[in-house]
Design a protein around this motif. Structure first.
Motif, mmCIF file in Angstrom:
data_model
loop_
_atom_site.group_PDB
_atom_site.id
_atom_site.type_symbol
_atom_site.label_atom_id
_atom_site.label_comp_id
_atom_site.label_asym_id
_atom_site.label_seq_id
_atom_site.Cartn_x
_atom_site.Cartn_y
_atom_site.Cartn_z
ATOM 1 N N MET A 1 0.840 -1.179 0.000
ATOM 2 C CA MET A 1 0.000 0.000 0.000
ATOM 3 C C MET A 1 0.886 1.244 0.000
ATOM 4 O O MET A 1 1.908 1.294 0.653
ATOM 5 C CB MET A 1 -0.903 -0.031 1.232
ATOM 6 N N ASN A 2 0.449 2.214 -0.700
ATOM 7 C CA ASN A 2 1.210 3.450 -0.857
ATOM 8 C C ASN A 2 1.237 4.236 0.452
ATOM 9 O O ASN A 2 0.280 4.236 1.226
ATOM 10 C CB ASN A 2 0.540 4.276 -1.963
ATOM 11 N N GLN A 3 2.361 4.920 0.705
ATOM 12 C CA GLN A 3 2.487 5.688 1.944
ATOM 13 C C GLN A 3 1.500 6.852 2.003
ATOM 14 O O GLN A 3 0.983 7.169 3.061
ATOM 15 C CB GLN A 3 3.913 6.221 2.088
ATOM 16 N N LYS A 4 1.244 7.477 0.871
ATOM 17 C CA LYS A 4 0.286 8.580 0.846
ATOM 18 C C LYS A 4 -1.120 8.085 1.171
ATOM 19 O O LYS A 4 -1.870 8.744 1.880
ATOM 20 C CB LYS A 4 0.287 9.260 -0.520
ATOM 21 N N ARG A 5 -1.475 6.924 0.643
ATOM 22 C CA ARG A 5 -2.795 6.366 0.938
ATOM 23 C C ARG A 5 -2.900 5.967 2.399
ATOM 24 O O ARG A 5 -3.951 6.133 3.009
ATOM 25 C CB ARG A 5 -3.069 5.150 0.062
ATOM 26 N N THR A 6 -1.823 5.440 2.967
ATOM 27 C CA THR A 6 -1.832 5.083 4.383
ATOM 28 C C THR A 6 -1.995 6.332 5.237
ATOM 29 O O THR A 6 -2.794 6.349 6.183
ATOM 30 C CB THR A 6 -0.529 4.357 4.760
ATOM 31 N N PHE A 7 -1.267 7.394 4.922
ATOM 32 C CA PHE A 7 -1.385 8.642 5.655
ATOM 33 C C PHE A 7 -2.778 9.245 5.488
ATOM 34 O O PHE A 7 -3.355 9.778 6.438
ATOM 35 C CB PHE A 7 -0.317 9.631 5.187
ATOM 36 N N GLY A 8 -3.340 9.131 4.287
ATOM 37 C CA GLY A 8 -4.696 9.611 4.053
ATOM 38 C C GLY A 8 -5.721 8.842 4.870
ATOM 39 O O GLY A 8 -6.672 9.415 5.398
ATOM 40 N N SER A 9 -5.520 7.530 4.999
ATOM 41 C CA SER A 9 -6.426 6.723 5.818
ATOM 42 C C SER A 9 -6.334 7.103 7.287
ATOM 43 O O SER A 9 -7.352 7.178 7.987
ATOM 44 C CB SER A 9 -6.101 5.241 5.652
ATOM 45 N N ILE A 10 -5.116 7.350 7.763
ATOM 46 C CA ILE A 10 -4.931 7.766 9.159
ATOM 47 C C ILE A 10 -5.595 9.120 9.400
ATOM 48 O O ILE A 10 -6.273 9.324 10.414
ATOM 49 C CB ILE A 10 -3.426 7.801 9.510
ATOM 50 N N LEU A 11 -5.428 10.060 8.462
ATOM 51 C CA LEU A 11 -6.075 11.368 8.593
ATOM 52 C C LEU A 11 -7.589 11.242 8.606
ATOM 53 O O LEU A 11 -8.279 11.933 9.369
ATOM 54 C CB LEU A 11 -5.655 12.290 7.447
ATOM 55 N N THR A 12 -8.111 10.343 7.781
ATOM 56 C CA THR A 12 -9.554 10.147 7.729
ATOM 57 C C THR A 12 -10.080 9.610 9.048
ATOM 58 O O THR A 12 -11.101 10.086 9.569
ATOM 59 C CB THR A 12 -9.918 9.200 6.580
ATOM 60 N N VAL A 13 -9.393 8.638 9.628
ATOM 61 C CA VAL A 13 -9.821 8.068 10.910
ATOM 62 C C VAL A 13 -9.728 9.117 12.023
ATOM 63 O O VAL A 13 -10.644 9.244 12.851
ATOM 64 C CB VAL A 13 -8.992 6.814 11.248
ATOM 65 N N LEU A 14 -8.653 9.893 12.034
ATOM 66 C CA LEU A 14 -8.527 10.959 13.028
ATOM 67 C C LEU A 14 -9.624 12.015 12.856
ATOM 68 O O LEU A 14 -10.127 12.560 13.839
ATOM 69 C CB LEU A 14 -7.150 11.618 12.950
ATOM 70 N N GLY A 15 -9.988 12.288 11.613
ATOM 71 C CA GLY A 15 -11.064 13.229 11.351
ATOM 72 C C GLY A 15 -12.402 12.729 11.865
ATOM 73 O O GLY A 15 -13.183 13.488 12.445
ATOM 74 N N ILE A 16 -12.669 11.440 11.673
ATOM 75 C CA ILE A 16 -13.915 10.860 12.179
ATOM 76 C C ILE A 16 -13.952 10.943 13.698
ATOM 77 O O ILE A 16 -14.984 11.294 14.289
ATOM 78 C CB ILE A 16 -14.062 9.406 11.689
ATOM 79 N N ILE A 17 -12.830 10.653 14.342
ATOM 80 C CA ILE A 17 -12.765 10.738 15.809
ATOM 81 C C ILE A 17 -12.998 12.171 16.272
ATOM 82 O O ILE A 17 -13.727 12.424 17.234
ATOM 83 C CB ILE A 17 -11.414 10.190 16.318
ATOM 84 N N GLY A 18 -12.404 13.150 15.577
ATOM 85 C CA GLY A 18 -12.600 14.556 15.938
ATOM 86 C C GLY A 18 -14.036 15.008 15.756
ATOM 87 O O GLY A 18 -14.576 15.753 16.583
ATOM 88 N N ILE A 19 -14.686 14.556 14.694
ATOM 89 C CA ILE A 19 -16.081 14.907 14.462
ATOM 90 C C ILE A 19 -16.962 14.322 15.558
ATOM 91 O O ILE A 19 -17.858 14.994 16.089
ATOM 92 C CB ILE A 19 -16.529 14.432 13.059
ATOM 93 N N ILE A 20 -16.704 13.068 15.931
ATOM 94 C CA ILE A 20 -17.494 12.422 16.986
ATOM 95 C C ILE A 20 -17.280 13.131 18.321
ATOM 96 O O ILE A 20 -18.244 13.390 19.063
ATOM 97 C CB ILE A 20 -17.159 10.919 17.069
ATOM 98 N N LEU A 21 -16.025 13.456 18.652
ATOM 99 C CA LEU A 21 -15.764 14.156 19.912
ATOM 100 C C LEU A 21 -16.419 15.536 19.945
ATOM 101 O O LEU A 21 -16.941 15.959 20.979
ATOM 102 C CB LEU A 21 -14.263 14.298 20.144
ATOM 103 N N GLY A 22 -16.378 16.242 18.828
ATOM 104 C CA GLY A 22 -17.034 17.544 18.763
ATOM 105 C C GLY A 22 -18.537 17.439 18.921
ATOM 106 O O GLY A 22 -19.163 18.255 19.604
ATOM 107 N N ALA A 23 -19.127 16.421 18.302
ATOM 108 C CA ALA A 23 -20.577 16.238 18.427
ATOM 109 C C ALA A 23 -20.957 15.840 19.850
ATOM 110 O O ALA A 23 -21.953 16.329 20.392
ATOM 111 C CB ALA A 23 -21.051 15.179 17.440
ATOM 112 N N LEU A 24 -20.175 14.960 20.468
ATOM 113 C CA LEU A 24 -20.455 14.556 21.848
ATOM 114 C C LEU A 24 -20.292 15.728 22.813
ATOM 115 O O LEU A 24 -21.069 15.882 23.754
ATOM 116 C CB LEU A 24 -19.551 13.404 22.271
ATOM 117 N N GLY A 25 -19.288 16.548 22.585
ATOM 118 C CA GLY A 25 -19.091 17.729 23.426
ATOM 119 C C GLY A 25 -20.211 18.737 23.259
ATOM 120 O O GLY A 25 -20.632 19.374 24.217
#
Length: 64
Positions: A1-25
């Motif tokens: 798997m490409n490093q850019k795609r791996t980094f993009g996947s990590i950013l996407t997961v972190l973004g989902i976590i941030g959206i959930i935390l913001g909504a819960l807050g």
């Protein structure tokens, strides 16, 4: 798997976590202790991470 795609996947997961935390807050669930305005920060950062990650995964081509 490409490093850019791996980094993009990590950013996407972190973004989902941030959206959930913001909504819960914002809703006051989970005992985060954030006010309505303070919960806006993780939500906006989560949106930025989410869309940057999706864009990075989408625009990176596969090489064999």
């Amino acid at each position: 798997m490409n490093q850019k795609r791996t980094f993009g996947s990590i950013l996407t997961v972190l973004g989902i976590i941030g959206i959930i935390l913001g909504a819960l807050g914002f809703l006051g669930i989970g005992g985060l202790g954030l006010s309505k305005m303070n919960s806006l920060v993780p939500f906006v950062v989560g949106l930025i991470f989410f869309f940057a990650g999706i864009n990075l995964v989408r625009t990176t081509g596969d090489r064999a």
